[in-house]
Write a protein that holds these residues in place. Sequence first.
Motif, PDB file in Angstrom:
ATOM      1  N   GLN A  24      -7.114   0.648  -1.219  1.00  0.00           N
ATOM      2  CA  GLN A  24      -8.060  -0.406  -1.593  1.00  0.00           C
ATOM      3  C   GLN A  24      -8.918   0.017  -2.790  1.00  0.00           C
ATOM      4  O   GLN A  24      -9.215  -0.789  -3.667  1.00  0.00           O
ATOM      5  CB  GLN A  24      -8.932  -0.802  -0.393  1.00  0.00           C
ATOM      6  N   GLN A  25      -9.301   1.286  -2.821  1.00  0.00           N
ATOM      7  CA  GLN A  25     -10.072   1.800  -3.957  1.00  0.00           C
ATOM      8  C   GLN A  25      -9.203   1.824  -5.219  1.00  0.00           C
ATOM      9  O   GLN A  25      -9.652   1.466  -6.300  1.00  0.00           O
ATOM     10  CB  GLN A  25     -10.619   3.201  -3.664  1.00  0.00           C
ATOM     11  N   ASN A  72       0.828  -1.209   0.000  1.00  0.00           N
ATOM     12  CA  ASN A  72       0.000   0.000   0.000  1.00  0.00           C
ATOM     13  C   ASN A  72       0.863   1.260   0.000  1.00  0.00           C
ATOM     14  O   ASN A  72       0.538   2.243  -0.664  1.00  0.00           O
ATOM     15  CB  ASN A  72      -0.930   0.016   1.215  1.00  0.00           C
ATOM     16  N   THR A 108      -7.103   8.243  -3.098  1.00  0.00           N
ATOM     17  CA  THR A 108      -6.113   8.199  -2.031  1.00  0.00           C
ATOM     18  C   THR A 108      -6.198   6.925  -1.207  1.00  0.00           C
ATOM     19  O   THR A 108      -5.250   6.580  -0.525  1.00  0.00           O
ATOM     20  CB  THR A 108      -6.254   9.419  -1.106  1.00  0.00           C
ATOM     21  N   ASP A 109      -7.313   6.225  -1.265  1.00  0.00           N
ATOM     22  CA  ASP A 109      -7.474   4.965  -0.539  1.00  0.00           C
ATOM     23  C   ASP A 109      -6.863   3.831  -1.358  1.00  0.00           C
ATOM     24  O   ASP A 109      -7.306   3.574  -2.491  1.00  0.00           O
ATOM     25  CB  ASP A 109      -8.956   4.710  -0.290  1.00  0.00           C
TER      26      ASP A 109
END
Length: 72
Positions: free
Chosen positions: A31-32, A17, A28-29
């Motif tokens: 996972q997204q 990550n 910015t996430d």
Amino acid sequence: MRFHCHYEIDTLLDMSNRQLAQIISSPTDPQQARAELRQLRDSGQRYLVVGDCDSQKPDGMCAGHTTTSGEE
């Protein structure tokens, strides 16, 4: 002819990550970002171009841009 730099989507998905966040700024996430990268891969793209590119091959790689200054 000029080309945009690109990353292989599978390489991006294999990154931590922290590494991914250094390359991809939006979303910015992480996972997204991974979900969007998987969607691109599932639609047939193998590459993510750096920057805005209006000349891409079906696999996502930059197809090249002609220059007006005579550069090759």
